[in-house]
Design a protein around this motif. Structure first.
Motif, PDB file in Angstrom:
ATOM      1  N   ASP A   1       1.442   9.694   7.746  1.00  0.00           N
ATOM      2  CA  ASP A   1       1.752   9.607   6.322  1.00  0.00           C
ATOM      3  C   ASP A   1       1.113  10.766   5.563  1.00  0.00           C
ATOM      4  OD1 ASP A   1       3.210   7.232   6.583  1.00  0.00           O
ATOM      5  OD2 ASP A   1       1.389   6.024   6.501  1.00  0.00           O
ATOM      6  N   ILE A   2      -0.092  11.144   5.977  1.00  0.00           N
ATOM      7  CA  ILE A   2      -0.766  12.289   5.346  1.00  0.00           C
ATOM      8  C   ILE A   2       0.016  13.569   5.609  1.00  0.00           C
ATOM      9  CG2 ILE A   2      -2.855  13.700   5.375  1.00  0.00           C
ATOM     10  CD1 ILE A   2      -4.446  11.208   5.987  1.00  0.00           C
TER      11      ILE A   2
ATOM     12  N   SER B   1       8.792  16.685   7.473  1.00  0.00           N
ATOM     13  CA  SER B   1       9.708  15.547   7.587  1.00  0.00           C
ATOM     14  C   SER B   1       9.076  14.446   8.440  1.00  0.00           C
ATOM     15  CB  SER B   1      11.032  15.992   8.215  1.00  0.00           C
ATOM     16  OG  SER B   1      10.854  16.352   9.567  1.00  0.00           O
ATOM     17  N   LYS B   2       9.473  13.216   8.151  1.00  0.00           N
ATOM     18  CA  LYS B   2       8.903  12.073   8.863  1.00  0.00           C
ATOM     19  C   LYS B   2       9.240  12.116  10.342  1.00  0.00           C
ATOM     20  CE  LYS B   2       8.325   7.088   8.274  1.00  0.00           C
ATOM     21  NZ  LYS B   2       8.711   5.896   7.473  1.00  0.00           N
TER      22      LYS B   2
ATOM     23  N   ASN C   1     -10.625   6.873   6.437  1.00  0.00           N
ATOM     24  CA  ASN C   1      -9.700   8.010   6.516  1.00  0.00           C
ATOM     25  C   ASN C   1      -9.131   8.125   7.930  1.00  0.00           C
ATOM     26  OD1 ASN C   1      -9.253  11.074   7.192  1.00  0.00           O
ATOM     27  ND2 ASN C   1      -9.070  10.899   4.971  1.00  0.00           N
TER      28      ASN C   1
ATOM     29  N   ALA D   1       6.882  15.014  11.905  1.00  0.00           N
ATOM     30  CA  ALA D   1       5.430  14.894  11.712  1.00  0.00           C
ATOM     31  C   ALA D   1       4.700  14.548  13.004  1.00  0.00           C
ATOM     32  CB  ALA D   1       5.130  13.865  10.621  1.00  0.00           C
TER      33      ALA D   1
ATOM     34  N   VAL E   1       3.208  13.860   6.342  1.00  0.00           N
ATOM     35  CA  VAL E   1       4.464  13.796   5.585  1.00  0.00           C
ATOM     36  C   VAL E   1       4.216  14.190   4.136  1.00  0.00           C
ATOM     37  CG1 VAL E   1       6.235  12.231   4.695  1.00  0.00           C
ATOM     38  CG2 VAL E   1       5.550  12.101   7.095  1.00  0.00           C
ATOM     39  N   GLY E   2       3.057  13.800   3.607  1.00  0.00           N
ATOM     40  CA  GLY E   2       2.702  14.181   2.242  1.00  0.00           C
ATOM     41  C   GLY E   2       2.525  15.676   2.060  1.00  0.00           C
ATOM     42  N   TRP E   3       2.321  16.400   3.155  1.00  0.00           N
ATOM     43  CA  TRP E   3       2.207  17.870   3.089  1.00  0.00           C
ATOM     44  C   TRP E   3       3.568  18.552   3.043  1.00  0.00           C
ATOM     45  CZ3 TRP E   3      -1.855  18.352   7.615  1.00  0.00           C
ATOM     46  CH2 TRP E   3      -3.087  17.863   7.165  1.00  0.00           C
ATOM     47  N   GLY E   4       4.641  17.766   3.134  1.00  0.00           N
ATOM     48  CA  GLY E   4       5.984  18.333   3.067  1.00  0.00           C
ATOM     49  C   GLY E   4       6.705  18.371   4.395  1.00  0.00           C
TER      50      GLY E   4
ATOM     51  N   ALA F   1      -1.710   3.071   5.753  1.00  0.00           N
ATOM     52  CA  ALA F   1      -1.495   4.517   5.733  1.00  0.00           C
ATOM     53  C   ALA F   1      -2.186   5.153   6.935  1.00  0.00           C
ATOM     54  CB  ALA F   1      -2.045   5.107   4.434  1.00  0.00           C
TER      55      ALA F   1
END
Length: 308
Positions: free
Chosen positions: A121-122, A129-130, A56, A133, A124-127, A117
């Motif tokens: 990336d995590i 923007s790249k 992780n 982040a 960005v997965g929360w919403g 990953a």
């Protein structure tokens, strides 16, 4: 232009954690710790290998922090237990860590992370923007690191550590163990450095065995720039100055590249910047001495003219 400045802010914040580590050794402990040039790429190597192995991303940062702390512990033990000078202890550890880092990286000088990953990336997965982040991640880590360091340096243990750097003999006369304080301070400082290295590896997308070259000078430049700008009178202001100094330092590099300075000259520019910052008071005094005879001659000439 906007994206370039945003990238400069990101770099300033992530290297700000490293600057906090340098602040602990150079300003709190008054210890010339060169371990940073080895513990920084060590944190990056441990984080990179963790990511490649499927660990992780948050856990890899914990691993990087512990690796940096271990590097600081080695320097501390060499100095406190084997009675090797602080400067030489750091040099020995830094030299040994180059081979250790290569071992960690499986004998390869570079570990790419382009298809792995990572922490961003995590996020960005929360919403998020790249583009934003990294800024959010670095602001959170830098803020938490600064607040945690401020709290610690005002604790009983932190005050003892500050006393060790200010007056080691006085603390010994009061029954304090200065060797323990130095050891713990080096562990804490390089833990910050290792964490910064782990974040940089995930941010840049690779870990390199040569990532730490000149890192101690960059950290020292950040601390000094912050002190020149803020003139801190408290620990809280000093730690803030280290972070702001890191951002300003990266901004100076950005401007230097924009005006046409060759990237190969950046280390030279950093060294010159640190020399001027460290010797600013001496240079100012020397300039005043040079100016004084001229001013005296001008004053005498004015008096003679008036008398005539």
């Amino acid at each position: 232009m906007w994206f370039a400045l945003l990238g400069t802010l990101e770099q300033g914040l992530v290297y700000g954690l490293m600057a906090l580590g340098v602040y602990i050794t150079f300003r709190i402990l008054d210890f010339p710790d060169l371990t940073v040039d080895g513990s920084f790429p060590m944190g990056a190597a441990v984080a990179a290998m963790g990511l490649v192995s499927g660990v992780n991303p948050f856990l890899t940062l914990v691993m990087a922090t512990l690796a940096g702390a271990a590097a600081g512990a080695i320097t501390g033990l060499l100095h406190t237990k084997l009675k090797i000078s602080g400067l030489l202890s750091g040099i020995l550890t830094m030299t040994a860590l180059y081979s250790i880092n290569l071992r960690i990286m499986g004998g390869r000088p570079n570990i790419p992370l382009l298809r792995v990953a990572d922490l961003f990336d995590i996020v960005v997965g929360w919403g998020i923007s790249k583009r934003m982040a990294p800024v959010l991640v670095f602001v959170v880590f830098c803020l938490l690191g600064k607040l945690a360091l401020d709290w610690f340096l005002h604790s009983q243990l932190g005050l003892a550590m500050r006393a060790t750097g200010d007056n080691e003999q006085m603390l010994r006369s009061l029954g304090g163990n200065t060797d323990t304080m130095k050891l713990f301070g080096l562990i804490l400082a390089n833990a910050f450095v290792g964490l910064s290295g782990g974040l940089v590896a995930q941010y840049q997308g690779f870990a390199d065995a040569n990532l730490g070259i000149g890192m101690i000078v960059s950290g020292l430049a950040s601390v000094i720039i912050g002190e020149v700008l803020l003139r801190p009178q408290t620990v809280v202001a000093a730690t803030l100055g280290a972070v702001i100094g890191s951002v300003i330092y990266r901004l100076v590099i950005f401007v230097a590249l924009r005006v046409g300075l060759a990237p190969t000259d950046l280390k030279l520019m950093t060294a010159v910047l640190v020399v001027f910052a460290l010797s600013g008071g001496t240079l100012q005094t020397l300039w005043q001495r040079i100016r004084s005879p001229k001013e005296d001659k001008e004053a005498v000439g004015s008096v003679d003219n008036a008398a005539r």
